[in-house]
Design an enzyme around this catalytic site. Sequence first.
Site, PDB file in Angstrom:
ATOM      1  N   CYS A  31       0.839  -1.207   0.000  1.00  0.00           N
ATOM      2  CA  CYS A  31       0.000   0.000   0.000  1.00  0.00           C
ATOM      3  C   CYS A  31       0.869   1.249   0.000  1.00  0.00           C
ATOM      4  CB  CYS A  31      -0.912   0.000   1.226  1.00  0.00           C
ATOM      5  SG  CYS A  31      -2.100  -1.363   1.277  1.00  0.00           S
ATOM      6  N   ASP A 458      34.544  20.697  16.643  1.00  0.00           N
ATOM      7  CA  ASP A 458      34.935  22.082  16.824  1.00  0.00           C
ATOM      8  C   ASP A 458      35.319  22.239  18.297  1.00  0.00           C
ATOM      9  OD1 ASP A 458      35.036  24.973  16.231  1.00  0.00           O
ATOM     10  OD2 ASP A 458      33.346  25.023  17.625  1.00  0.00           O
TER      11      ASP A 458
END
Length: 803
Positions: A31, A458
């Site tokens: 479906c 970072d």
Amino acid sequence: MIERTSTPATIAESPTNTIVLDVTGMKCAGCVSAVEKHLLNQAGVESACVNLLTGVAAISTAATTVTASELAAKLTASGFPAQPRTVAESNDRAIRLQQRQDKYAQESKQLVWQLITAGVLLVLSAVGHFTQPTTHLHHGSAVLTNFWWHWGLATLAIAFPGRAILVDGWRSLWHGNPNMNTLVGLGIITSYTASVVALLLPGLGWECFFEEPVMIIGFITLGRTLEQQAKHRAATAFDRLLSLQPTVARLVSANPDRPQAIEIPVEQVKVGEYLRVLPGEKIPADGAIRWGQTTIDESLITGESIPLVKQAGDLVIAGTVNQSGAISIEVTRTGDDTTLSQIIALVEAAQTRKAPVQKLADTVAGYFTYGVLAIAILTGLFWYFIGIHNPNLMPPVSTLAPLKAAIAVMVVACPCALGLATPTAILVGTGIGAEAGLLIKGGDVLEAVQQLDTVVFDKTGTLTEGKPQVTDIFSPDTMSATELLRQAAAAESVTNHPLAVAIQQEAARLELTLPSVLEAHTEAGLGVSAKLLTNNGENQVIVGNQPWLAARGIEIGEDLQAVADKLTLTGKTVMYVAIAPATDLELTNLTIGLIGVTDRLRSDAIETVKQLQELGLRVVLLTGDKKPVAKLIAAELGITDIYSEVLPQDKARIVKSLQTHPLAHSFEDRQIESSKSPIQHRVAMVGDGINDAPALAQADLGIALNAGTDVAIDVADIILMRDRLLDVVYAIELSQATLTKIRQNLFWAAIYNIIGIPAAAGVLYWCGWGTMLSPSAAGALMALSSVSVVTNSLLLKLNHRRN
């Protein structure tokens, strides 16, 4: 150092629109494939992603070419009732939660009654069948062993508990989208019809097997009841998020001496208004405390189990619980802008983003039902023309064996397991993550995590606390350290860079009065220049790193440079300060000093790096600090791969270079490596600031700390709501565990069908192993497959969060 080159221009994209539809009528992966295919066939639709479990379709369309109502009408006409999700509905998620719960309660009630009815009929049918299992049962005198009695039981089973299966199966077949109910319905009707023919025409010598449709319906109803309960448990974490939405707010005056309050719907609250929140109540909107002190339980938002003490000036989040004291807050965000609404929106979006591994499953499922029907027909023909004529088969095959084998093939096939494999695992995984303060944006993110080999951090605000502190101030004899700091703080007042904030905070701590800023210019990653109005007239002030001063022709004396080098060797970041009268355009009368700043590592930074390395991942440090400082920090963290003196615009390029080349620590190294064959690496970037956003977008996986900026959060794939670095490890582990469950589910669904369909077709019996698989046994196996997939996904909840 990284070579400085211009940033590539962003390619302009044509405007697109996202439409969300609530779709019903989907029963299996077939479906899902049919709905997606139908949507993609509509003019203007660029992409469509459909979730079987939540019944949601997310469609990207060319702007203004197609409307949500048109798409919903097309889907409804094709057999999948759909309706647009309107803005009002998305703003009022409390209503949607209630609708979900009401729908679940109604479906549960229907399924329970169907299960009870089917169970009673199954017991009565089984008792009669096993009491006297002969082909002449209809001649018996007992009611339970009479074929007409069994005909009545089968008719009742089809008319009541089995009616929904037959109606949906026929509707799907009529619209050209056959699904699981189509296969099961054909099996039920075929077995029932053959038994009726045998009952009415006993001269044919056929056996009656009215017990088969009854048992098929009973087993499938039982399986769907268990499956629905499991799916509901899988969605509980997300429903708890929805339930956090408060419905009422208590509006008060901005004057604390006027405590009168008015209760209004929370959707009517506006930014800037003041709300009163009593102990035990939920915070109605994001805001800042203006009066009062309390403890706030943020566990369901951030995963932080310990209540946090909050006082005037602290921020509070909508949906969190005020525990101990009455407070007044000033509203900063309302409606869909609140943190809770953004979390819910991200989790909802994650449930419609498929893992690439599911796309193949959905493609297969789209053709699955047609393939099963073809196999069932071939099975029946084989046993009719060849199988029943084989004298070597023991026990001998009956004349109805071809029909039973074909029915068993249709009933045992299960596209539903394929359709549930991915969405259930993602629903459970994202729900667990949301409870622990981790937002994973979709199935495609999970697959990216599985392939990672490198994690880039970072430094500032990510590995460190992001709250640098001034430790040293050196000034020449011509100016006091206090005056140097005062003018540097004034120049830095135009930016919110962590180093600038540290200088401003030190000036505030010393209660210094700052000069007025007449004009200023900042350069990301370098520094700031400003013109100040001081007691002695106008001054030019330049604050930044050494390249920033060198670009203006300012040279650093040997004595001051020696001090700077000494500070650098101790791991401190040095900010140079140059001051000259505004009339001195050539900067000949300079006062040059420096400010030393340090930023402490997060308490869990070392452990985070260690655990990532234990997972076999390379860890890379990105920092704008000079090489000696970077090396000191990296040594403390246990990181050997370092990129120092990195400008903000270089971060994305470094990530890109890591994706295609082995690790290199300088531009020259990368030039040497570029001559070799490219090596594809999967890189994750962990950051928090606006300067990290391009690198987060470039990385295969972007991880943002929630303390960071909105733009970093927007482009990241995983968001850490608790601002806890160790959650990077847990996010990776949870993502890997979720993807493992998806693969287990898909493997089970595939193996089940690969083994189950040939077994139902009689391959094992033909080879001399066992007997033919009955249609009722096939129905029980089919129900088991779906339940097992959902249950396996629920086992993810055993993946406990690290403390």
